[in-house]
Design an enzyme around this catalytic site. Sequence first.
Site, PDB file in Angstrom:
ATOM      1  N   TYR A  48       0.841  -1.202   0.000  1.00  0.00           N
ATOM      2  CA  TYR A  48       0.000   0.000   0.000  1.00  0.00           C
ATOM      3  C   TYR A  48       0.880   1.257   0.000  1.00  0.00           C
ATOM      4  O   TYR A  48       0.732   2.144  -0.840  1.00  0.00           O
ATOM      5  CB  TYR A  48      -0.899  -0.035   1.238  1.00  0.00           C
ATOM      6  CG  TYR A  48      -1.765   1.168   1.470  1.00  0.00           C
ATOM      7  CD1 TYR A  48      -1.706   1.854   2.679  1.00  0.00           C
ATOM      8  CD2 TYR A  48      -2.665   1.607   0.510  1.00  0.00           C
ATOM      9  CE1 TYR A  48      -2.517   2.946   2.922  1.00  0.00           C
ATOM     10  CE2 TYR A  48      -3.482   2.703   0.747  1.00  0.00           C
ATOM     11  CZ  TYR A  48      -3.396   3.359   1.950  1.00  0.00           C
ATOM     12  OH  TYR A  48      -4.204   4.453   2.204  1.00  0.00           O
ATOM     13  N   LYS A  64       1.796   4.037  -3.019  1.00  0.00           N
ATOM     14  CA  LYS A  64       1.529   5.467  -2.831  1.00  0.00           C
ATOM     15  C   LYS A  64       2.791   6.306  -3.085  1.00  0.00           C
ATOM     16  O   LYS A  64       2.722   7.382  -3.669  1.00  0.00           O
ATOM     17  CB  LYS A  64       0.994   5.718  -1.419  1.00  0.00           C
ATOM     18  CG  LYS A  64      -0.406   5.189  -1.193  1.00  0.00           C
ATOM     19  CD  LYS A  64      -1.445   5.857  -2.084  1.00  0.00           C
ATOM     20  CE  LYS A  64      -2.842   5.504  -1.639  1.00  0.00           C
ATOM     21  NZ  LYS A  64      -3.906   6.128  -2.458  1.00  0.00           N
ATOM     22  N   ILE A 119      -8.628   8.810   8.234  1.00  0.00           N
ATOM     23  CA  ILE A 119      -9.814   9.653   8.054  1.00  0.00           C
ATOM     24  C   ILE A 119     -10.995   9.025   8.788  1.00  0.00           C
ATOM     25  O   ILE A 119     -11.278   7.834   8.628  1.00  0.00           O
ATOM     26  CB  ILE A 119     -10.142   9.827   6.560  1.00  0.00           C
ATOM     27  CG1 ILE A 119      -8.945  10.418   5.814  1.00  0.00           C
ATOM     28  CG2 ILE A 119     -11.382  10.724   6.391  1.00  0.00           C
ATOM     29  CD1 ILE A 119      -8.422  11.745   6.347  1.00  0.00           C
TER      30      ILE A 119
HETATM   31  N1  LIG Z   1      -9.861   6.288   4.665  1.00  0.00           N
HETATM   32  C1  LIG Z   1      -8.668   6.647   5.133  1.00  0.00           C
HETATM   33  O1  LIG Z   1      -8.437   6.697   6.354  1.00  0.00           O
HETATM   34  C2  LIG Z   1      -7.569   7.036   4.188  1.00  0.00           C
HETATM   35  C3  LIG Z   1      -7.725   6.950   2.804  1.00  0.00           C
HETATM   36  N2  LIG Z   1      -6.691   7.302   1.980  1.00  0.00           N
HETATM   37  C4  LIG Z   1      -6.823   7.182   0.523  1.00  0.00           C
HETATM   38  O2  LIG Z   1      -8.015   7.797   0.072  1.00  0.00           O
HETATM   39  C5  LIG Z   1      -8.547   7.074  -1.050  1.00  0.00           C
HETATM   40  C6  LIG Z   1      -9.992   6.700  -0.754  1.00  0.00           C
HETATM   41  O3  LIG Z   1      -9.949   5.915   0.441  1.00  0.00           O
HETATM   42  P1  LIG Z   1     -11.318   5.387   1.093  1.00  0.00           P
HETATM   43  O4  LIG Z   1     -12.436   6.293   0.714  1.00  0.00           O
HETATM   44  O5  LIG Z   1     -11.037   5.118   2.512  1.00  0.00           O
HETATM   45  O6  LIG Z   1     -11.470   3.994   0.312  1.00  0.00           O
HETATM   46  P2  LIG Z   1     -12.790   3.128   0.131  1.00  0.00           P
HETATM   47  O7  LIG Z   1     -12.316   1.726  -0.107  1.00  0.00           O
HETATM   48  O8  LIG Z   1     -13.767   3.450   1.215  1.00  0.00           O
HETATM   49  O9  LIG Z   1     -13.393   3.718  -1.219  1.00  0.00           O
HETATM   50  C7  LIG Z   1     -12.735   3.450  -2.458  1.00  0.00           C
HETATM   51  C8  LIG Z   1     -13.775   3.640  -3.522  1.00  0.00           C
HETATM   52  O10 LIG Z   1     -13.165   3.422  -4.800  1.00  0.00           O
HETATM   53  C9  LIG Z   1     -14.018   2.599  -5.563  1.00  0.00           C
HETATM   54  N3  LIG Z   1     -13.170   1.892  -6.538  1.00  0.00           N
HETATM   55  C10 LIG Z   1     -12.364   0.829  -6.313  1.00  0.00           C
HETATM   56  N4  LIG Z   1     -11.764   0.462  -7.467  1.00  0.00           N
HETATM   57  C11 LIG Z   1     -12.191   1.340  -8.423  1.00  0.00           C
HETATM   58  C12 LIG Z   1     -11.943   1.495  -9.816  1.00  0.00           C
HETATM   59  N5  LIG Z   1     -11.122   0.649 -10.481  1.00  0.00           N
HETATM   60  N6  LIG Z   1     -12.572   2.489 -10.487  1.00  0.00           N
HETATM   61  C13 LIG Z   1     -13.401   3.325  -9.834  1.00  0.00           C
HETATM   62  N7  LIG Z   1     -13.684   3.243  -8.531  1.00  0.00           N
HETATM   63  C14 LIG Z   1     -13.088   2.245  -7.839  1.00  0.00           C
HETATM   64  C15 LIG Z   1     -14.674   1.660  -4.548  1.00  0.00           C
HETATM   65  O11 LIG Z   1     -15.893   1.166  -5.050  1.00  0.00           O
HETATM   66  C16 LIG Z   1     -14.910   2.617  -3.363  1.00  0.00           C
HETATM   67  O12 LIG Z   1     -16.136   3.303  -3.465  1.00  0.00           O
HETATM   68  C17 LIG Z   1      -7.626   5.871  -1.270  1.00  0.00           C
HETATM   69  O13 LIG Z   1      -6.683   6.189  -2.298  1.00  0.00           O
HETATM   70  C18 LIG Z   1      -6.895   5.732   0.076  1.00  0.00           C
HETATM   71  O14 LIG Z   1      -5.601   5.181  -0.088  1.00  0.00           O
HETATM   72  C19 LIG Z   1      -5.479   7.745   2.470  1.00  0.00           C
HETATM   73  C20 LIG Z   1      -5.283   7.828   3.832  1.00  0.00           C
HETATM   74  C21 LIG Z   1      -6.327   7.528   4.781  1.00  0.00           C
HETATM   75  C1  LIG Z   2      -4.225   5.530   6.890  1.00  0.00           C
HETATM   76  C2  LIG Z   2      -4.545   4.758   5.676  1.00  0.00           C
HETATM   77  O1  LIG Z   2      -4.027   5.054   4.634  1.00  0.00           O
HETATM   78  C3  LIG Z   2      -5.538   3.648   5.704  1.00  0.00           C
HETATM   79  N1  LIG Z   2      -6.857   4.173   5.797  1.00  0.00           N
HETATM   80  C4  LIG Z   2      -5.297   2.729   6.882  1.00  0.00           C
HETATM   81  O2  LIG Z   2      -5.777   3.068   7.973  1.00  0.00           O
HETATM   82  O3  LIG Z   2      -4.623   1.723   6.693  1.00  0.00           O
END
Ligand SMILES: NC(=O)C1=CN([C@@H]2O[C@H](COP(=O)(O)OP(=O)(O)OC[C@H]3O[C@@H](n4cnc5c(N)ncnc54)[C@H](O)[C@@H]3O)[C@@H](O)[C@H]2O)C=CC1
Ligand SMILES: CC(=O)[C@H](N)C(=O)O
Length: 228
Positions: free
Chosen positions: A50, A54, A80
Amino acid sequence: VNITGFHNILDIAAEHNLRLFVPSTIGAFGPTSPRNPTPDLCIQRPRTIYGVSKVHAELMGEYYHYKYGLDFRCLRYPGIISADSQPGGGTTDYAVQIFHDAIKSSKFQCNLKPDTRLPMMYIDDCLKATLDVMEAPTTSLSMRTYNISAMSFSPEELVQEIKKHIPEFQVTYNVDPVRQAIADSWPMKFDDSNARRDWGWKHDMDLSELVTTMLNAIGSDSRVAQTN
Ligand SMILES: NC(=O)C1=CN([C@@H]2O[C@H](COP(=O)(O)OP(=O)(O)OC[C@H]3O[C@@H](n4cnc5c(N)ncnc54)[C@H](O)[C@@H]3O)[C@@H](O)[C@H]2O)C=CC1
Ligand SMILES: CC(=O)[C@H](N)C(=O)O
């Protein structure tokens, strides 16, 4: 998604002269990075695929910016926290699950050690930072990838804050060695001074308000569900 799919996105964005946002993460750092605080520019040798993907995205985006003029912008998100989506199994997701369990049963089993400090942020601050950096004038950006931060807390600090609202709340610790090893390799606190200087980043929500907001949101959802 973060590697092959991202290459497609880079080419399309460059071809159509788009402004491209890519989310990175605290996970883009590793055990040899400074952890408290972690600056924007320092060694990045994450030990998860992961984090590797990134760092790849950050470096490829900046390559396309300097080589082809792509308006690439990237923020390293902390964990988040929101009431709108269920935890997805991430290392920081204990800090989402805890609220659901506190409301449901006043009991929670934490998969990280009580003193595991990690950077965290409420979803509204995350969305605000993303819009702000995308709308910032290009001339204000001294970098293309920024740390953003709001708060850093440990499970035991979060538990104490929740107990102010639910005194009977009980937590047990059943540490997941895989997630604990990941958490121990990540930043404890982010230095986001470049984002605050360049494009005026400022967070709104700290730990106390986060707990109140999350308990109210999930509590009201639970009452609505019971009524229905
Ligand atoms: N949630 C967190 O705490 C954090 C999230 N991030 C980053 O933020 C971004 C979003 O994270 P989350 O919302 O938590 O993830 P999530 O897994 O909740 O949402 C990801 C979304 O992308 C969609 N998706 C997956 N593959 C796809 C594709 N090929 N085409 C279009 N859509 C697709 C999924 O259906 C889902 O709705 C990611 O890149 C993650 O690495 C970074 C740090 C923290
Ligand atoms: C902080 C991140 O990128 C992720 N949501 C995790 O908690 O592993």
